[in-house]
Write an enzyme that holds these catalytic residues in place. Structure first.
Site, short mmCIF file in Angstrom:
data_model
loop_
_atom_site.label_atom_id
_atom_site.label_comp_id
_atom_site.label_asym_id
_atom_site.label_seq_id
_atom_site.Cartn_x
_atom_site.Cartn_y
_atom_site.Cartn_z
N CYS A 263 0.80 -1.25 0.00
CA CYS A 263 0.00 0.00 0.00
C CYS A 263 0.82 1.29 0.00
CB CYS A 263 -0.98 0.03 1.16
SG CYS A 263 -1.38 -1.53 1.87
N ARG A 292 7.20 -10.86 5.75
CA ARG A 292 6.70 -10.70 7.11
C ARG A 292 7.40 -11.70 8.02
NH1 ARG A 292 0.29 -10.08 5.65
NH2 ARG A 292 0.60 -8.30 4.25
N GLN A 310 1.79 -11.07 -3.27
CA GLN A 310 0.38 -10.71 -3.15
C GLN A 310 -0.12 -10.15 -4.46
OE1 GLN A 310 0.17 -7.85 0.04
NE2 GLN A 310 -1.14 -9.22 1.21
N ASP A 312 -2.03 -7.81 -5.27
CA ASP A 312 -2.64 -6.66 -4.62
C ASP A 312 -3.32 -5.72 -5.63
OD1 ASP A 312 -3.16 -5.25 -2.34
OD2 ASP A 312 -1.07 -5.17 -1.73
N HIS A 314 -5.18 -1.53 -5.36
CA HIS A 314 -5.78 -0.45 -4.60
C HIS A 314 -6.71 0.32 -5.51
CE1 HIS A 314 -2.05 -1.25 -2.23
NE2 HIS A 314 -3.02 -1.41 -1.34
N LYS A 395 -13.07 -5.30 6.74
CA LYS A 395 -12.86 -6.05 5.49
C LYS A 395 -13.87 -7.17 5.31
CE LYS A 395 -9.46 -9.03 7.71
NZ LYS A 395 -8.56 -10.11 7.39
N HIS A 441 -8.50 -1.77 -0.55
CA HIS A 441 -7.38 -2.70 -0.79
C HIS A 441 -8.05 -4.02 -1.12
CE1 HIS A 441 -4.66 -0.31 2.02
NE2 HIS A 441 -5.86 0.06 2.42
ZN LIG Z 1 -3.05 -2.27 0.52
#
Ligand SMILES: [Zn+2]
Length: 568
Positions: A263, A292, A310, A312, A314, A395, A441
């Site tokens: 992000c 992580r 990921q 991902d 946005h 979420k 997200h």
């Molecule tokens: Zn994000």
């Protein structure tokens, strides 16, 4: 830099030949080598990252310290590359030694052995207890051996990283992965995957498909840095909330964080150019590799990793209405992906504000209500997971059911009013006023690695043809059928150039070849023997099916082409 100091009764050394091409020839008298009496021999290996300015001082300080302890006034500086496998450039190394010699000569008698030459040497190390290193080194060359021995010892330990299958079920993706030669793990990289060619074909296949579908759905694609200054993570809130779960690095006295999320990078891309209401909704995807920290005990194959990818994205929306519409479109996309992979949609969970969070209660209430409204509009039944939301927003989690009736949480949509505030994101509205966008997200595969694990167990490795690492294998019945088999391969390859095909012409019984191909979960096994050669046909065996179909190569090409094109 690595140094090894030896207090010796004597050292004799002689240059043999150049180890580096660029090195200048030695003067005649130095070629004969030298015999030196009692002295402190300093074996040195200058390493990458050592700088002349800092290393010379440190080196001299260390040598002076040891020399004082052993009460010696004679030093032999001896370049010794074997001490390290991470050597600096010869120029740097030589300069450091030259400078150190000048410094040391102020207080000592110094001899410097030639740099960039193979040398033979003989020395006798004293046995006194003052120096730890000299205690280890009693005879000529002992330390050398020990260094080399250690490296190979380490290599043996590293090479031991083998999969322990004793506690795994037969359909565990780690076993399937080994049988299909997809990936491996090594203890030097805990929770990180070594992708083999076959596994990367699957990973790339999923990525290509994802890219195609997102382009169709109006997404842009970006890529952001792997490591960024801690300042950025303080703005995003990751620094305070999850400091212990992140990998921290240092560069020029600045703290950097290996990205645990994509992000903040996405925010910087948004801010790089001014935005107007015409740009919204803005859908920006990133296939981002994140790290992580996890306890090594909880790592489990591709299911739980330290480094993963990921898928991902946005989305930046102008208002609540636009946000709701976008969420509905994401749900559609999620369903499309699940259908493609024959995963059954199981249930949905709505996760609300957690204890560790940013943003006001008022904002949270608004955000939670928005998600609930969308779920109600779509008539999706959901379960509320109190306190399980992300720290920046509530979420919706999507759970699927696989062929073994197990459920997995795969996709997520997160609503975020906070991050745009923290990063002061803006767009110019119709009336020229500056406004804050609302942000979403979302992931569809979730972690690409984890999704591959689910797919492997869901299909027992029998992936759909478009995704399979090896789609076709041609087997010869006997050696005399090999020329015909080669002709078949040429024909198929020309008809479908993107086909992933290999051959097995070994002189082993056909059942052995078939068994090996089955273990690799190859979709189509083509056997050619005398009968096929005579009739100009091929015998096709579909994966997991005992039946064999005889057909013309053209027929096979036609159906396979269709299957690959339709991504089945
Ligand atoms: Zn994000």
């Amino acid at each position: 830099m690595k140094i090894l100091t030896l207090h010796v009764d004597y050292i004799n050394f002689k240059p043999l030949k150049k180890a580096l091409k660029k090195i200048a020839d030695l003067p005649e008298k130095e070629k004969e080598g030298q015999k030196i009496g009692e002295s402190l021999v300093v074996l040195t290996a200058v390493e990458k990252g050592d700088t002349v300015k800092e290393s010379v001082g440190e080196l001299v300080k260390n040598i002076e310290d040891i020399a004082k302890q052993v009460k010696i006034k004679s030093i032999v500086l001896y370049p010794y590359a074997h001490l390290s496998s991470n050597l600096a450039s010869p120029e740097t190394a030589e300069e450091i030694l030259r400078e150190a010699e000048i410094e040391l000569k102020k207080n000592f008698k110094v001899v410097r052995a030639p740099f960039g030459y193979y040398k033979e040497f003989e020395l006798k190390v004293k046995g006194h207890p003052l120096s730890e290193l000299s205690r280890e080194i009693r005879t000529e060359g002992k330390q050398v051996q020990e260094e080399i021995y250690n490296a190979s010892q380490l290599l043996r330990e590293i090479s031991k990283s083998k999969l322990d299958t004793s506690k795994l079920k037969d359909n565990d993706h780690r076993i399937i992965g080994q049988e299909m030669d997809l990936f491996s793990f090594n203890e030097v990289a805990p929770g990180m995957v070594l992708w083999h060619n076959n596994g990367l074909i699957i990973k790339n296949g999923l990525t290509d498909f994802w890219r195609e579908e997102h382009k169709k759905a109006g997404y842009q694609e970006i890529s952001t840095p792997q490591m960024m200054d801690s300042k950025l993570w303080k703005v995003s809130g990751h620094w305070d909330k999850y400091k212990g779960n992140n990998f921290i690095s240092e560069y020029e006295k600045r703290l950097f964080l290996l990205k645990p999320m994509n992000c903040p990078g996405g925010m910087l891309v948004y801010k790089a150019r001014p935005k107007s209401y015409r740009d919204l909704p803005l859908r920006v995807a990133e296939m981002g590799v994140v790290h992580r920290v996890e306890l090594s005990g909880v790592l489990s194959g591709l299911f739980r990793l330290i480094q993963f990818t990921q898928d991902d994205a946005h989305l930046f929306c102008a208002d609540e209405k636009q946000t709701k519409e976008e969420i509905k479109k994401i749900v559609e996309l999620i369903n499309f992906f699940y259908n493609k992979f024959n995963l059954k949609f199981d249930h949905v969970e709505l996760s609300t504000r957690p204890e560790k969070r940013i943003g006001t209660d008022e904002t949270w209430t608004k955000a939670e209500k928005l998600l609930e409204d969308v779920l109600k509009d779509l008539k999706i039944k959901y379960k509320v997971n109190k306190g399980e939301g992300a720290f920046y927003g509530p979420k919706i989690d999507f759970h699927v059911k696989d062929s073994l009736e197990r459920t997995w949480q795969v996709s997520t949509i997160q609503l975020d009013f906070s991050m745009p505030d923290r990063f002061e994101l803006e767009y110019t509205d119709r009336d020229n006023s500056k406004k804050r966008p609302i942000m979403l997200h979302r992931v569809i595969y979730g972690s690409l690695e984890r999704f591959i694990a689910i797919m492997l167990e869901h299909t027992n490795g029998r992936l759909p043809t478009w995704l399979a690492p090896v789609q076709v294998r041609v087997l010869s019945f006997t050696d005399r059928n090999e020329p015909y088999a080669r002709k078949v391969i040429k024909k198929l390859g020309e008809a479908i150039p993107e086909m992933r095909m290999d051959a097995d012409f070994r002189s082993v019984p056909v059942p052995t070849k078939v068994r090996d191909a089955e273990l690799m979960r190859i979709n189509y096994i083509i056997v050619v023997g005398d009968k096929e050669e005579k009739g100009n046909t091929v015998a096709v065996r579909v994966k997991g099916d005992k039946r064999i179909k005889t057909m013309k190569p053209e027929e096979f090409v036609k159906s396979l082409k269709k299957e690959i094109q339709e991504k089945r």
